[in-house]
Scaffold this motif. Structure first.
Motif, PDB file in Angstrom:
ATOM      1  N   LEU A  55      56.846  33.668  38.101  1.00  0.00           N
ATOM      2  CA  LEU A  55      55.454  33.765  38.916  1.00  0.00           C
ATOM      3  C   LEU A  55      55.209  32.225  39.396  1.00  0.00           C
ATOM      4  O   LEU A  55      55.717  31.306  38.900  1.00  0.00           O
ATOM      5  CB  LEU A  55      54.508  33.729  37.815  1.00  0.00           C
ATOM      6  N   VAL A  56      54.561  32.337  40.540  1.00  0.00           N
ATOM      7  CA  VAL A  56      54.102  30.911  41.249  1.00  0.00           C
ATOM      8  C   VAL A  56      52.419  31.199  41.588  1.00  0.00           C
ATOM      9  O   VAL A  56      52.307  32.362  41.748  1.00  0.00           O
ATOM     10  CB  VAL A  56      54.633  30.831  42.671  1.00  0.00           C
TER      11      VAL A  56
ATOM     12  N   ALA B 160      57.304  40.914  37.454  1.00  0.00           N
ATOM     13  CA  ALA B 160      57.191  41.233  35.679  1.00  0.00           C
ATOM     14  C   ALA B 160      56.523  40.036  35.112  1.00  0.00           C
ATOM     15  O   ALA B 160      56.739  39.815  33.913  1.00  0.00           O
ATOM     16  CB  ALA B 160      58.612  41.322  35.571  1.00  0.00           C
ATOM     17  N   ALA B 161      55.454  39.585  35.867  1.00  0.00           N
ATOM     18  CA  ALA B 161      54.929  38.425  35.647  1.00  0.00           C
ATOM     19  C   ALA B 161      53.695  38.726  34.139  1.00  0.00           C
ATOM     20  O   ALA B 161      53.711  38.032  33.176  1.00  0.00           O
ATOM     21  CB  ALA B 161      54.212  37.721  36.276  1.00  0.00           C
ATOM     22  N   THR B 162      53.890  40.150  33.982  1.00  0.00           N
ATOM     23  CA  THR B 162      52.857  40.392  32.873  1.00  0.00           C
ATOM     24  C   THR B 162      53.594  41.010  31.591  1.00  0.00           C
ATOM     25  O   THR B 162      52.980  41.538  30.532  1.00  0.00           O
ATOM     26  CB  THR B 162      51.760  41.552  33.147  1.00  0.00           C
TER      27      THR B 162
ATOM     28  N   TYR C   2      48.956  37.903  45.700  1.00  0.00           N
ATOM     29  CA  TYR C   2      48.945  38.950  44.884  1.00  0.00           C
ATOM     30  C   TYR C   2      47.619  38.782  44.176  1.00  0.00           C
ATOM     31  O   TYR C   2      47.698  39.485  42.834  1.00  0.00           O
ATOM     32  CB  TYR C   2      49.893  38.760  43.810  1.00  0.00           C
ATOM     33  N   GLY C   3      46.842  38.528  44.670  1.00  0.00           N
ATOM     34  CA  GLY C   3      45.479  38.371  44.048  1.00  0.00           C
ATOM     35  C   GLY C   3      45.325  37.363  42.862  1.00  0.00           C
ATOM     36  O   GLY C   3      46.031  36.214  43.182  1.00  0.00           O
ATOM     37  N   THR C   4      44.457  37.265  41.864  1.00  0.00           N
ATOM     38  CA  THR C   4      44.391  36.246  40.699  1.00  0.00           C
ATOM     39  C   THR C   4      45.200  36.476  39.803  1.00  0.00           C
ATOM     40  O   THR C   4      45.934  37.507  39.345  1.00  0.00           O
ATOM     41  CB  THR C   4      42.944  36.163  40.414  1.00  0.00           C
ATOM     42  N   LEU C   5      45.356  35.631  38.562  1.00  0.00           N
ATOM     43  CA  LEU C   5      45.999  35.993  37.410  1.00  0.00           C
ATOM     44  C   LEU C   5      45.376  37.124  36.726  1.00  0.00           C
ATOM     45  O   LEU C   5      46.158  37.774  36.171  1.00  0.00           O
ATOM     46  CB  LEU C   5      46.200  34.649  36.624  1.00  0.00           C
ATOM     47  N   ASP C   6      44.160  37.236  36.617  1.00  0.00           N
ATOM     48  CA  ASP C   6      43.551  38.347  35.912  1.00  0.00           C
ATOM     49  C   ASP C   6      43.723  39.686  36.319  1.00  0.00           C
ATOM     50  O   ASP C   6      43.762  40.612  35.772  1.00  0.00           O
ATOM     51  CB  ASP C   6      42.047  37.887  35.602  1.00  0.00           C
ATOM     52  N   SER C   7      43.862  39.708  37.677  1.00  0.00           N
ATOM     53  CA  SER C   7      44.005  40.675  38.407  1.00  0.00           C
ATOM     54  C   SER C   7      45.283  41.501  38.594  1.00  0.00           C
ATOM     55  O   SER C   7      45.616  42.575  38.948  1.00  0.00           O
ATOM     56  CB  SER C   7      43.598  40.714  39.933  1.00  0.00           C
ATOM     57  N   LEU C   8      46.436  40.566  38.177  1.00  0.00           N
ATOM     58  CA  LEU C   8      47.858  41.294  37.980  1.00  0.00           C
ATOM     59  C   LEU C   8      47.836  42.641  37.122  1.00  0.00           C
ATOM     60  O   LEU C   8      47.025  42.651  36.036  1.00  0.00           O
ATOM     61  CB  LEU C   8      48.882  40.362  37.482  1.00  0.00           C
ATOM     62  N   PRO C   9      48.565  43.663  37.650  1.00  0.00           N
ATOM     63  CA  PRO C   9      48.371  44.825  36.558  1.00  0.00           C
ATOM     64  C   PRO C   9      49.526  44.772  35.316  1.00  0.00           C
ATOM     65  O   PRO C   9      50.286  43.921  35.539  1.00  0.00           O
ATOM     66  CB  PRO C   9      49.249  45.937  37.598  1.00  0.00           C
ATOM     67  N   SER C  10      48.694  45.228  34.123  1.00  0.00           N
ATOM     68  CA  SER C  10      49.496  45.008  32.864  1.00  0.00           C
ATOM     69  C   SER C  10      50.703  45.477  33.024  1.00  0.00           C
ATOM     70  O   SER C  10      50.846  46.907  33.676  1.00  0.00           O
ATOM     71  CB  SER C  10      48.443  45.509  31.962  1.00  0.00           C
TER      72      SER C  10
END
Length: 510
Positions: free
Chosen positions: A31-32, A45-47, A270-278
């Motif tokens: 992730l960046v 695959a950041a989540t 890709y949006g914000t960190l909180d908005s990344l899909p689980s």
């Protein structure tokens, strides 16, 4: 044909190593994120849940610095190394139980050498125990809005319940930089000077990639090679996270390539960190077979818990095609020491127990924290919990304090404090701690009294002397009966002189 047969096993082993490396690299989360805006520039695959290994220590630093900000401890407070901390596996400083180290020095050691014993010492000094500190980590993690993380220890040693993700690690990194800007230098220390030792930072990007100013590496067999890296170039501050890399070199090269790409002006959103899909996964993958399986047995002994282990057979990263230099610039060593600061008259923080007093914590409500300060949204995540509501978890445990007067440095050097039970079988100086060492200095008189009482019960009492009998002596108890002495016949003269005397008497009679 014969030579081909000899080379065939080697070729197969090399092929398997290449395949396993490619598979591990393809599955590595990365992730960046822009450190200022929180915009995600790249993610893969950041989540996905992952074992964080020593990246955990970033959260340990966040909890410790939060305790300083809340007034529960100071950076100059001495922490006492416990027996539990001393038996942690490497990487470690190797301090003996009873050693004192200030929180400031402990945090510097933690970020450079990544010692597991120092992580436990910090946890016990701040919260009273490893378990209480892990609870605090989860409380603060909820405040920051972590999603996949659950912490059970302060050092990241292998535990199936201990997990995080690339996204959560980026959230922690941003929180450290924004909530404690005065402590940013903690993550960019290149070399520590401890006694006559020089200890290099495990982060292979420091001093090799322009603009890198931290933060932390981590490695175990189960996790692979992890890193959270921070860099500031051309007025832009980026954080890159890579987890599960197959080697130290691969990890560094991947981070450098990502930095190059987005510092050069690449745009992605890709949006914000909180908005990344689980992720659909619930448990982290275990990379032990890939990292420390067949053909890599030499790494297993040191890999579990070791922050940085050279991968056998892996070529060193050369920074090909990136700004990563093959050599590191020289750093000015930052000196660290043990013992309290000069003139310290405050208290000593240590694990709760063995006579230490635990100070009662203020009752936490939905609007106040452990010291009564109003709880508001995090300046980074904008949340007060996983769902944006009040934290309902238990309040962070208070610091455990012992005594009002510090121990003299000379006494500390000679003292070997051990807090353990006989059942633990901990060994200090080649002896079982629970059987041969006293838990505290105060316990010695009591133990001596017990020993004296035991000796009194097993030693035969003396016979009392009668009044006026000055010649009577106490009976001596022997373990073996004396051998009988044979009687000497009196019919023969004992000496020549006695024989002559007897002869003269006989002549006189006649």
């Amino acid at each position: 044909m014969a030579s081909f047969r000899k080379l065939w096993p080697t070729a197969i082993a090399a092929y398997c190593l290449v395949v396993s490396t490619l598979v591990a690299s393809a599955s590595a989360p990365s992730l960046v994120v822009d450190a200022d805006s929180g915009q995600v520039l790249y993610q893969d695959a950041a989540t996905a849940p992952w074992y964080p290994a020593s990246l955990t220590k970033l959260m340990t630093v966040y909890v410790a610095l939060s305790a300083v900000r809340e007034g529960r401890i100071t950076l100059d407070t001495p922490l006492m190394v416990s027996a539990r901390a001393a038996v942690m596996p490497p990487s470690k400083m190797g301090f003996r139980p009873g050693t004192l180290v200030t929180l400031d020095n402990a945090l510097k050691m933690l970020m450079v050498k990544s010692p597991n014993d120092v992580a436990v010492t910090i946890a016990e000094g701040v919260s009273g125990s490893v378990e209480a500190f892990a609870d605090d980590m989860n409380v603060y993690g909820a405040r920051l809005g972590l999603h996949e993380s659950h912490f059970v220890n302060p050092n990241g040693l292998p535990d199936d319940r201990h997990m995080s993700s690339a996204r959560d690690m980026a959230i922690i990194a941003r929180a450290l930089l924004h909530d404690f800007p005065e402590e940013r230098g903690l993550f960019s220390i290149g070399v520590l000077a401890f006694g006559n030792q020089l200890i290099n930072n495990h982060n292979g990007l420091l001093g090799r990639y322009p603009g890198v100013d931290g933060m932390k590496t981590g490695y175990t067999c189960a996790a692979g090679y992890n890193i959270v890296a921070s860099a500031d170039r051309n007025g832009r501050h980026l954080i890159t996270v890579v987890m599960g890399a197959p080697s130290n070199g691969t990890r560094n090269e991947k981070v450098a390539a990502l930095f190059d790409r987005f510092f050069a002006g690449a745009q992605a959103n890709y949006g914000t960190l909180d908005s990344l899909p689980s992720s659909s996964a619930n448990t982290p993958p275990n990379m032990r077979d890939t990292m420390c399986g067949r053909g890599r047995r030499a790494a297993i002994a040191e890999a579990e818990g070791e922050d940085l282990v050279p991968t056998p057979g892996a070529a060193p990263d050369q920074g090909v095609g990136s700004h990563l230099s093959p050599t590191r610039v020289a750093f000015e060593p930052v000196r660290v020491t043990i013992g309290p600061v000069a003139g310290w008259t405050g208290r000593i923080a240590q694990a709760v127990g063995s006579g230490a007093k635990e100070i009662a914590a203020p009752v936490k409500t939905a609007t106040t924290d452990a010291v009564g300060t109003p709880v508001g949204p995090s300046p980074v995540s904008g949340q007060t919990g996983t769902a944006g509501g009040a934290i309902e978890a238990a309040a962070p445990a208070p610091m455990a304090l012992l005594g009002a007067a510090p121990l003299a440095p000379a006494a500390l050097a000679a003292k070997r404090f051990v807090h353990a039970t006989p059942s633990l079988g901990l060994r200090v100086g080649g002896r079982r701690a629970g059987k041969t060492k006293f838990a505290t200095e105060e316990a010695k008189p009591k133990a001596q009294a017990v020993a004296n009482a035991s000796a009194t019960e097993t030693t035969p009492p003396e016979r009392p002397k009668h009044k006026g009998d000055a010649t009577r002596k106490t009976a001596v108890f022997k373990t073996k009966p004396a051998k009988p002495v044979k009687a000497v016949k009196a019919t023969k003269p004992a000496t020549k002189q006695a024989h002559e005397t007897a002869k003269k008497k006989t002549a006189a009679k006649h």
